[in-house]
Design an enzyme around this catalytic site. Structure first.
Site, PDB file in Angstrom:
ATOM      1  CB  SER A 128      30.832  40.430  83.604  1.00  0.00           C
ATOM      2  OG  SER A 128      32.031  40.962  83.078  1.00  0.00           O
TER       3      SER A 128
ATOM      4  CE1 TYR B 182      30.318  36.639  79.192  1.00  0.00           C
ATOM      5  CE2 TYR B 182      31.180  38.834  79.634  1.00  0.00           C
ATOM      6  CZ  TYR B 182      30.954  37.533  80.039  1.00  0.00           C
ATOM      7  OH  TYR B 182      31.353  37.124  81.291  1.00  0.00           O
TER       8      TYR B 182
END
Length: 240
Positions: free
Chosen positions: A135, A148
């Site tokens: 990400s 996350y």
């Protein structure tokens, strides 16, 4: 890499980016095996002509189910795409540590386990590829999603080291860094999101061109800012 004729194991392939990626890879002539955990999405993927492995990759049992299902197959490409978010914001509420643990397992442990167990088979193929989806938040985290972000940063570090280990072998290692994409996981998080279709298209392009890193959409801008000033990139992203 030529995708036509390749056998691809794609985790999280029944929804979001994974579903679009499965479709685009299939259109390139690849055989795509997807994993999923939601019954209705699994049935939809089967109806669309995919082989589907029902597995919850936030557990060891789920990883074992995937490995058992592909043990007799010659997998050319492993795409670790499955991912999940997890709340961990002391400004809002006490964190649910069990939920955090599921996020850590799915986002970080599962890819490591799959890569480790499939490594010998991948090395035996004429050419192979490992694609790890991290990400933009692996580069610079946001305050509201530390678990996350930590899992994606961990997977990014693992991917960089793995690529060095596999240098000179038949296995190509690609890291994909998507921006915020319009999926169920990002519901309610702003309006300027990339479509799953466009995100998947950029991933396929990176696979075909044997890129080592695919900075997708707005992550290109983040990486540019980071190259000039890592501190500035972190200050911008931490507020999201």
């Amino acid at each position: 890499m030529q995708l036509n004729g390749k056998t691809i194991l794609l985790t999280g392939g029944t929804d979001g980016i994974g579903r679009e990626l499965a479709g685009q890879l299939k259109a390139k002539g690849a055989t795509v095996i997807v994993t999923g955990r939601t019954p209705e999405r699994i049935e939809a993927a089967k109806a669309a002509g995919y082989e589907v492995i029902a597995a919850d990759l936030s557990t060891q049992a789920g990883v074992d189910a995937v490995l058992a299902a592909v043990k007799d197959l010659d997998v050319d490409i492993l795409i670790n795409n499955a991912g999940v978010g997890s709340d961990h914001d002391f400004r809002e509420a006490a964190p649910d540590l069990a939920d955090n643990d599921r996020c850590i397992w799915l986002n970080l442990n599962a890819p490591v386990h799959l890569i480790t167990h499939l490594m010998d088979g991948l090395k035996a193929r004429p050419e192979a590829m490992i694609v790890n989806t991290t990400s933009g938040l692996a580069v610079a985290p946001r305050a509201g999603g530390p678990i996350y972000c930590a899992t994606k940063a961990g997977l990014r570090s693992y991917t960089l080291a793995l690529r060095e280990q596999l240098k000179g072998t038949n296995i190509h290692v690609l890291e994909v860094l998507p921006p915020v994409v319009e999926t169920k996981m990002t519901a309610g998080r702003g309006s300027k999101k990339m479509s799953p279709q466009d995100c998947a298209a950029q991933i396929v392009d990176a696979m075909e061109s044997n890129a080592t890193e695919a900075n997708v959409g707005m992550v290109k801008l983040l990486r540019f800012v980071y190259s000039i000033s890592p501190a500035l990139a972190r200050r911008i992203m931490i507020r999201f």
